[in-house]
Motif scaffolding. Sequence first.
Motif, short mmCIF file in Angstrom:
data_model
loop_
_atom_site.label_atom_id
_atom_site.label_comp_id
_atom_site.label_asym_id
_atom_site.label_seq_id
_atom_site.Cartn_x
_atom_site.Cartn_y
_atom_site.Cartn_z
N UNK A 11 0.85 -1.19 0.00
CA UNK A 11 0.00 0.00 0.00
C UNK A 11 0.89 1.24 0.00
N UNK A 12 0.72 2.08 -0.99
CA UNK A 12 1.57 3.25 -1.16
C UNK A 12 0.70 4.47 -1.46
N UNK A 13 1.14 5.61 -1.02
CA UNK A 13 0.39 6.83 -1.31
C UNK A 13 0.70 7.33 -2.72
N UNK A 14 -0.21 8.10 -3.25
CA UNK A 14 0.00 8.73 -4.56
C UNK A 14 1.32 9.48 -4.56
N UNK A 15 2.07 9.29 -5.63
CA UNK A 15 3.37 9.94 -5.76
C UNK A 15 4.52 9.15 -5.19
N UNK A 16 4.21 8.07 -4.51
CA UNK A 16 5.26 7.24 -3.91
C UNK A 16 5.94 6.34 -4.91
N UNK A 17 6.87 5.52 -4.40
CA UNK A 17 7.65 4.64 -5.25
C UNK A 17 7.68 3.23 -4.67
N UNK A 18 7.91 2.28 -5.57
CA UNK A 18 8.06 0.88 -5.18
C UNK A 18 9.08 0.24 -6.09
N UNK A 19 9.69 -0.85 -5.60
CA UNK A 19 10.47 -1.71 -6.46
C UNK A 19 9.95 -3.13 -6.31
N UNK A 20 9.41 -3.65 -7.38
CA UNK A 20 8.95 -5.03 -7.40
C UNK A 20 10.10 -5.93 -7.84
N UNK A 21 10.11 -7.12 -7.30
CA UNK A 21 11.11 -8.13 -7.68
C UNK A 21 10.40 -9.39 -8.13
N UNK A 22 11.04 -10.08 -9.04
CA UNK A 22 10.57 -11.38 -9.49
C UNK A 22 11.75 -12.33 -9.44
N UNK A 23 11.72 -13.23 -8.49
CA UNK A 23 12.81 -14.20 -8.33
C UNK A 23 12.38 -15.53 -8.93
N UNK A 24 13.26 -16.13 -9.71
CA UNK A 24 12.90 -17.36 -10.40
C UNK A 24 13.77 -18.52 -9.94
N UNK A 25 13.25 -19.71 -10.14
CA UNK A 25 14.00 -20.92 -9.90
C UNK A 25 13.49 -21.99 -10.86
N UNK A 26 14.36 -22.95 -11.16
CA UNK A 26 13.94 -24.05 -12.01
C UNK A 26 13.96 -23.79 -13.50
N UNK A 27 14.44 -22.61 -13.92
CA UNK A 27 14.56 -22.36 -15.36
C UNK A 27 15.87 -21.61 -15.62
N UNK A 28 16.45 -21.79 -16.81
CA UNK A 28 17.68 -21.07 -17.16
C UNK A 28 17.37 -19.60 -17.42
N UNK A 29 17.42 -18.82 -16.38
CA UNK A 29 16.92 -17.44 -16.39
C UNK A 29 17.46 -16.64 -17.56
N UNK A 30 18.75 -16.75 -17.81
CA UNK A 30 19.38 -15.98 -18.87
C UNK A 30 18.92 -16.34 -20.27
N UNK A 31 18.19 -17.42 -20.43
CA UNK A 31 17.69 -17.84 -21.73
C UNK A 31 16.25 -17.42 -21.96
#
Length: 121
Positions: A11-31
């Motif tokens: 929950x963020x106020x208008x004008x705020x910032x966030x950084x979302x992350x997506x962490x993976x496993x089980x796949x060759x990420x770089x491909x």
Amino acid sequence: QVHLVESGGGLVQVGGSLRLSCTTSGLPFGLYAMGWFRRAPGKDREFVATISRNGGNKNRADSVKGRFAISRDNAKNTMYLRIDNLKPEDTAVYYCAAGSHSDPRGTWNYWGQGTQVTVSS
């Protein structure tokens, strides 16, 4: 088994910032190209941003240009979405996805469960 796990929403106020992350496993990420999509309440899922395997090619929806930045760290098997100047219309569940090409209209083979972003005014 392939897993994509989003984090960083909240929950963020208008004008705020966030950084979302997506962490993976089980796949060759770089491909895999990676992407962020979102589904707002009562609306269809929509493209937000995509990034190519090596990060050299990026696409963003017109509605988020100038405020959203996609990036990836292949050494950490993780993709990010930096969101600045949040607006109420950014309220949605944000999903990460992995696919063979960074074309937003392409096939996205794997999906995460999503992370909720709520922007309050």
